[in-house]
Motif scaffolding. Structure first.
Motif, PDB file in Angstrom:
ATOM      1  N   TYR A  19       0.869  -1.122  -0.031  1.00  0.00           N
ATOM      2  CA  TYR A  19      -0.027  -0.113  -0.149  1.00  0.00           C
ATOM      3  C   TYR A  19       0.777   1.368   0.107  1.00  0.00           C
ATOM      4  O   TYR A  19       2.062   1.182   0.376  1.00  0.00           O
ATOM      5  CB  TYR A  19      -0.780  -0.097   1.304  1.00  0.00           C
ATOM      6  CG  TYR A  19      -1.984  -1.224   1.274  1.00  0.00           C
ATOM      7  CD1 TYR A  19      -2.928  -0.980   0.625  1.00  0.00           C
ATOM      8  CD2 TYR A  19      -1.501  -2.313   2.330  1.00  0.00           C
ATOM      9  CE1 TYR A  19      -4.012  -2.039   0.678  1.00  0.00           C
ATOM     10  CE2 TYR A  19      -2.638  -3.124   2.155  1.00  0.00           C
ATOM     11  CZ  TYR A  19      -3.670  -3.087   1.401  1.00  0.00           C
ATOM     12  OH  TYR A  19      -4.609  -4.247   1.494  1.00  0.00           O
ATOM     13  N   ASP A  20       0.430   2.432  -0.587  1.00  0.00           N
ATOM     14  CA  ASP A  20       1.162   3.593  -0.303  1.00  0.00           C
ATOM     15  C   ASP A  20       0.897   4.043   0.962  1.00  0.00           C
ATOM     16  O   ASP A  20       2.225   4.766   1.282  1.00  0.00           O
ATOM     17  CB  ASP A  20       0.698   4.626  -1.284  1.00  0.00           C
ATOM     18  CG  ASP A  20       0.749   4.397  -2.903  1.00  0.00           C
ATOM     19  OD1 ASP A  20      -0.173   4.693  -3.767  1.00  0.00           O
ATOM     20  OD2 ASP A  20       1.804   3.487  -3.024  1.00  0.00           O
ATOM     21  N   ASN A  21       0.027   4.013   1.460  1.00  0.00           N
ATOM     22  CA  ASN A  21       0.058   4.580   2.971  1.00  0.00           C
ATOM     23  C   ASN A  21      -0.801   3.363   3.620  1.00  0.00           C
ATOM     24  O   ASN A  21      -1.440   2.326   3.382  1.00  0.00           O
ATOM     25  CB  ASN A  21      -1.098   5.879   2.923  1.00  0.00           C
ATOM     26  CG  ASN A  21      -0.515   6.850   2.443  1.00  0.00           C
ATOM     27  OD1 ASN A  21      -0.420   6.772   1.025  1.00  0.00           O
ATOM     28  ND2 ASN A  21      -0.553   8.007   2.756  1.00  0.00           N
ATOM     29  N   CYS A  22      -0.552   3.390   5.100  1.00  0.00           N
ATOM     30  CA  CYS A  22      -1.536   2.434   6.010  1.00  0.00           C
ATOM     31  C   CYS A  22      -2.558   2.397   6.047  1.00  0.00           C
ATOM     32  O   CYS A  22      -3.203   3.593   6.098  1.00  0.00           O
ATOM     33  CB  CYS A  22      -0.711   2.763   7.537  1.00  0.00           C
ATOM     34  SG  CYS A  22      -1.390   1.789   8.534  1.00  0.00           S
ATOM     35  N   PRO A  23      -3.287   1.337   5.688  1.00  0.00           N
ATOM     36  CA  PRO A  23      -4.759   1.329   5.553  1.00  0.00           C
ATOM     37  C   PRO A  23      -5.465   1.702   7.007  1.00  0.00           C
ATOM     38  O   PRO A  23      -6.544   1.992   7.075  1.00  0.00           O
ATOM     39  CB  PRO A  23      -4.954  -0.188   5.196  1.00  0.00           C
ATOM     40  CG  PRO A  23      -3.872  -0.898   5.203  1.00  0.00           C
ATOM     41  CD  PRO A  23      -2.557   0.028   5.617  1.00  0.00           C
ATOM     42  N   VAL A  24      -4.734   1.632   7.959  1.00  0.00           N
ATOM     43  CA  VAL A  24      -5.554   1.950   9.437  1.00  0.00           C
ATOM     44  C   VAL A  24      -5.073   3.234   9.882  1.00  0.00           C
ATOM     45  O   VAL A  24      -5.930   3.980  10.118  1.00  0.00           O
ATOM     46  CB  VAL A  24      -4.687   0.940  10.457  1.00  0.00           C
ATOM     47  CG1 VAL A  24      -5.226   1.310  11.917  1.00  0.00           C
ATOM     48  CG2 VAL A  24      -4.998  -0.385  10.179  1.00  0.00           C
ATOM     49  N   CYS A  25      -3.893   3.935   9.636  1.00  0.00           N
ATOM     50  CA  CYS A  25      -3.624   5.384  10.082  1.00  0.00           C
ATOM     51  C   CYS A  25      -3.380   6.252   9.158  1.00  0.00           C
ATOM     52  O   CYS A  25      -3.152   7.219   9.329  1.00  0.00           O
ATOM     53  CB  CYS A  25      -2.414   5.212  11.256  1.00  0.00           C
ATOM     54  SG  CYS A  25      -0.796   4.842  10.532  1.00  0.00           S
ATOM     55  N   GLY A  26      -3.089   5.714   7.879  1.00  0.00           N
ATOM     56  CA  GLY A  26      -2.878   6.619   6.944  1.00  0.00           C
ATOM     57  C   GLY A  26      -1.107   7.302   6.659  1.00  0.00           C
ATOM     58  O   GLY A  26      -0.722   8.122   5.913  1.00  0.00           O
ATOM     59  N   GLN A  27      -0.528   6.556   7.340  1.00  0.00           N
ATOM     60  CA  GLN A  27       1.162   6.819   7.465  1.00  0.00           C
ATOM     61  C   GLN A  27       1.446   6.406   5.929  1.00  0.00           C
ATOM     62  O   GLN A  27       1.416   5.433   5.480  1.00  0.00           O
ATOM     63  CB  GLN A  27       1.844   5.977   8.506  1.00  0.00           C
ATOM     64  CG  GLN A  27       3.243   6.084   8.340  1.00  0.00           C
ATOM     65  CD  GLN A  27       3.933   7.239   8.694  1.00  0.00           C
ATOM     66  OE1 GLN A  27       3.400   7.855   9.673  1.00  0.00           O
ATOM     67  NE2 GLN A  27       4.844   7.622   7.947  1.00  0.00           N
ATOM     68  N   LYS A  28       2.246   7.506   5.478  1.00  0.00           N
ATOM     69  CA  LYS A  28       2.879   7.088   4.340  1.00  0.00           C
ATOM     70  C   LYS A  28       4.356   6.123   4.531  1.00  0.00           C
ATOM     71  O   LYS A  28       5.007   6.306   5.453  1.00  0.00           O
ATOM     72  CB  LYS A  28       3.354   8.388   3.609  1.00  0.00           C
ATOM     73  CG  LYS A  28       4.024   8.211   2.348  1.00  0.00           C
ATOM     74  CD  LYS A  28       4.126   9.488   1.590  1.00  0.00           C
ATOM     75  CE  LYS A  28       4.765   9.433   0.234  1.00  0.00           C
ATOM     76  NZ  LYS A  28       5.178  10.389  -0.458  1.00  0.00           N
ATOM     77  N   TYR A  29       4.223   5.174   3.637  1.00  0.00           N
ATOM     78  CA  TYR A  29       5.264   4.219   3.544  1.00  0.00           C
ATOM     79  C   TYR A  29       6.510   4.488   3.115  1.00  0.00           C
ATOM     80  O   TYR A  29       7.717   4.535   3.793  1.00  0.00           O
ATOM     81  CB  TYR A  29       4.803   2.699   2.997  1.00  0.00           C
ATOM     82  CG  TYR A  29       4.067   1.995   3.938  1.00  0.00           C
ATOM     83  CD1 TYR A  29       3.969   2.086   5.291  1.00  0.00           C
ATOM     84  CD2 TYR A  29       2.873   1.344   3.423  1.00  0.00           C
ATOM     85  CE1 TYR A  29       3.289   1.356   6.223  1.00  0.00           C
ATOM     86  CE2 TYR A  29       1.980   0.873   4.262  1.00  0.00           C
ATOM     87  CZ  TYR A  29       2.070   0.894   5.587  1.00  0.00           C
ATOM     88  OH  TYR A  29       1.031   0.142   6.259  1.00  0.00           O
ATOM     89  N   GLU A  30       6.593   5.024   1.913  1.00  0.00           N
ATOM     90  CA  GLU A  30       7.865   5.666   1.345  1.00  0.00           C
ATOM     91  C   GLU A  30       7.716   7.121   1.749  1.00  0.00           C
ATOM     92  O   GLU A  30       7.528   7.866   1.087  1.00  0.00           O
ATOM     93  CB  GLU A  30       7.856   5.460  -0.148  1.00  0.00           C
ATOM     94  CG  GLU A  30       9.124   5.651  -0.969  1.00  0.00           C
ATOM     95  CD  GLU A  30       9.246   5.256  -2.256  1.00  0.00           C
ATOM     96  OE1 GLU A  30      10.130   5.286  -2.891  1.00  0.00           O
ATOM     97  OE2 GLU A  30       8.198   4.725  -2.639  1.00  0.00           O
ATOM     98  N   LEU A  31       8.867   7.346   2.775  1.00  0.00           N
ATOM     99  CA  LEU A  31       8.906   8.721   3.216  1.00  0.00           C
ATOM    100  C   LEU A  31       9.828   9.602   2.364  1.00  0.00           C
ATOM    101  O   LEU A  31       9.486  10.697   2.595  1.00  0.00           O
ATOM    102  CB  LEU A  31       9.831   8.361   4.717  1.00  0.00           C
ATOM    103  CG  LEU A  31       9.122   7.534   5.734  1.00  0.00           C
ATOM    104  CD1 LEU A  31       9.986   7.562   6.953  1.00  0.00           C
ATOM    105  CD2 LEU A  31       7.730   7.885   5.947  1.00  0.00           C
ATOM    106  N   GLU A  32      10.613   9.012   1.565  1.00  0.00           N
ATOM    107  CA  GLU A  32      11.091   9.858   0.381  1.00  0.00           C
ATOM    108  C   GLU A  32      11.666   9.143  -0.771  1.00  0.00           C
ATOM    109  O   GLU A  32      11.772   7.867  -0.490  1.00  0.00           O
ATOM    110  CB  GLU A  32      12.374  10.712   1.159  1.00  0.00           C
ATOM    111  CG  GLU A  32      13.563   9.678   1.615  1.00  0.00           C
ATOM    112  CD  GLU A  32      14.482  10.173   2.331  1.00  0.00           C
ATOM    113  OE1 GLU A  32      15.657   9.856   2.149  1.00  0.00           O
ATOM    114  OE2 GLU A  32      14.316  11.394   2.954  1.00  0.00           O
TER     115      GLU A  32
END
Length: 120
Positions: A19-32
């Motif tokens: 996922y691009d972002n966490c499905p639970v909290c929305g945290q972006k996975y690829e920070l840069e």
């Protein structure tokens, strides 16, 4: 974090289907851009730890000497095992690497997740 829970796909491209972002909290996975290149160091450390563990148990149960080439048997077996677990090592390396940079906050655990666009 990963769309498919099985790391052992015949299609190598599906191993990192995230996922691009966490499905639970929305945290972006690829920070840069290029963030995941650092996981190579984590994967290397895990591979070394796995190899040392294998060397210790192999030496305890079978013994290692130069006279009977048992060190080369261990190298072969360890190499095959590393290749077999590599998809799992790559995934767990991403999880560990992300933990270095993203802090989990217990106080936000009860918040409602933001709406995420669905990407396929």
């Amino acid at each position: 974090m990963f769309r498919d829970k099985n790391p052992f796909h015949l299609k190598f491209s599906k191993i990192f289907n995230m996922y691009d972002n966490c499905p639970v909290c929305g945290q972006k996975y690829e920070l840069e851009t290029g963030f995941w290149f650092g996981t190579g160091y984590v994967s290397y450390a895990l591979s070394v730890a796995f190899s040392v563990f294998n060397l210790i148990w192999y030496a305890l149960f079978f013994g290692i000497t130069w006279r009977d080439n048992s060190i080369f048997i261990w190298l072969g077996v360890n190499g095959v095992l590393l290749v077999l677990i590599q998809p799992w090592l790559m995934r767990i390396s991403r999880v560990i690497y992300l933990y270095f940079f993203v802090y989990y906050d217990d106080s936000t655990a009860g918040l409602k997740a933001p709406e995420q666009p669905h990407h396929h």
